[in-house]
Design an enzyme around this catalytic site. Structure first.
Site, mmCIF file in Angstrom:
data_model
loop_
_atom_site.group_PDB
_atom_site.id
_atom_site.type_symbol
_atom_site.label_atom_id
_atom_site.label_comp_id
_atom_site.label_asym_id
_atom_site.label_seq_id
_atom_site.Cartn_x
_atom_site.Cartn_y
_atom_site.Cartn_z
ATOM 1 C CE LYS A 2 -2.199 -0.849 3.886
ATOM 2 N NZ LYS A 2 -1.806 -2.208 4.254
ATOM 3 N NE ARG A 37 -4.826 -1.071 9.202
ATOM 4 C CZ ARG A 37 -3.729 -0.446 8.786
ATOM 5 N NH1 ARG A 37 -3.759 0.841 8.532
ATOM 6 N NH2 ARG A 37 -2.617 -1.105 8.600
ATOM 7 N NE ARG A 97 7.357 -3.729 5.923
ATOM 8 C CZ ARG A 97 6.067 -3.386 5.788
ATOM 9 N NH1 ARG A 97 5.639 -2.832 4.674
ATOM 10 N NH2 ARG A 97 5.218 -3.604 6.758
ATOM 11 N NE ARG A 154 5.731 -1.003 9.932
ATOM 12 C CZ ARG A 154 4.584 -0.791 9.292
ATOM 13 N NH1 ARG A 154 4.569 -0.227 8.115
ATOM 14 N NH2 ARG A 154 3.443 -1.144 9.837
ATOM 15 N NE ARG A 195 1.220 -5.073 10.745
ATOM 16 C CZ ARG A 195 2.390 -5.067 10.090
ATOM 17 N NH1 ARG A 195 3.429 -5.733 10.570
ATOM 18 N NH2 ARG A 195 2.521 -4.409 8.972
HETATM 19 P P1 AMP Z 1 0.309 0.708 8.677
HETATM 20 O O1 AMP Z 1 1.571 1.496 8.544
HETATM 21 O O2 AMP Z 1 -0.799 1.239 7.815
HETATM 22 O O3 AMP Z 1 0.537 -0.764 8.489
HETATM 23 O O4 AMP Z 1 -0.210 0.895 10.190
HETATM 24 C C1 AMP Z 1 0.568 0.471 11.281
HETATM 25 C C2 AMP Z 1 -0.297 0.290 12.516
HETATM 26 O O5 AMP Z 1 -0.928 1.533 12.853
HETATM 27 C C3 AMP Z 1 -1.447 -0.698 12.364
HETATM 28 O O6 AMP Z 1 -1.065 -2.035 12.588
HETATM 29 C C4 AMP Z 1 -2.408 -0.192 13.447
HETATM 30 O O7 AMP Z 1 -1.987 -0.548 14.738
HETATM 31 C C5 AMP Z 1 -2.254 1.316 13.323
HETATM 32 N N1 AMP Z 1 -3.186 1.879 12.334
HETATM 33 C C6 AMP Z 1 -2.877 2.500 11.163
HETATM 34 N N2 AMP Z 1 -3.976 2.896 10.526
HETATM 35 C C7 AMP Z 1 -5.024 2.521 11.307
HETATM 36 C C8 AMP Z 1 -6.441 2.624 11.186
HETATM 37 N N3 AMP Z 1 -7.008 3.193 10.121
HETATM 38 N N4 AMP Z 1 -7.195 2.104 12.195
HETATM 39 C C9 AMP Z 1 -6.650 1.540 13.280
HETATM 40 N N5 AMP Z 1 -5.335 1.379 13.435
HETATM 41 C C10 AMP Z 1 -4.519 1.870 12.473
#
Ligand code: AMP
Length: 193
Positions: free
Chosen positions: A13, A88, A127, A139, A150
């Protein structure tokens, strides 16, 4: 163009969103990046989100909804945006619709990146290894246990968005396992048609 991009962790993404914004000249709004910045800055939101993010779970809807509401009200997002990693949950999707409707606006596209689960594991583990090899730090949520959480959060809470958006005909699904340039062209095609 107001676009949301969703897909399981490791589907690409972030990479694809960055490529698309470069071509469409709209801002890239990543809730993951916003939350990581809040954690780094040690704000109240950051402190609330830190542990939950590390565990691989989703942070509470209200926390991300407020962050997105504030961000999309800024001038650079008035002409459009691509939201990466938001919504999400269905509650977030409804909140986003409400925020846009107040201004007489709506979403133009909901793009889904599809990738099978085994491929995702491999990608995320690569990654994580690559980040460590170049002297960086992976990360904190790129480990096997957090990844499983996740993925199940994705299946249970995010995947239902496909039905939510399909019923409004703005949904387009793209195979995220194709070569990176092919995925970008498919997404651009999906935005245009
Ligand atoms: P990402 O970088 O998009 O994979 O987001 C990393 C983490 O941030 C996720 O695993 C969630 O813990 C949190 N997170 C990011 N976006 C959201 C969202 N829209 N709703 C809830 N948690 C989020």
């Amino acid at each position: 163009m107001r676009i949301v991009l969703f897909g399981p962790p490791g589907a690409g993404k972030g990479t694809q969103a960055k490529r698309i914004v470069g071509l469409l000249n709209i801002p890239h709004l990543s809730t993951g990046d916003m939350l990581r910045a809040a954690v780094m800055a040690n704000t109240r939101t950051g402190r609330d989100a830190k542990r939950i993010m590390e565990s691989g779970q989703l942070v509470p809807d209200q926390l991300v909804i407020s962050a997105v509401a504030e961000r999309i009200s800024q001038t650079d997002a008035k002409q459009g945006f691509i939201l990466d990693g938001f919504p999400r949950t269905i509650a977030q999707a409804v909140a986003l619709d409400d925020l846009l409707h107040i201004e007489g606006l709506g979403l133009d596209r909901a793009l889904e990146l599809r990738v099978d689960e085994n491929a995702l594991f491999e990608r995320i583990m690569i990654r994580s290894r690559e980040a460590t090899d170049v002297g960086g730090t992976a990360r904190v949520d790129d480990n096997e246990q957090a990844l499983r959480i996740r993925l199940s959060a994705y299946q249970e809470q995010t995947a239902p968005l496909t039905n939510y958006y399909r019923s409004r005909t703005i949904l387009r699904s793209v195979d995220g396992l194709l070569p990176i340039d092919t995925v970008t062209s498919s997404l651009l095609e999906a935005i245009r048609t």
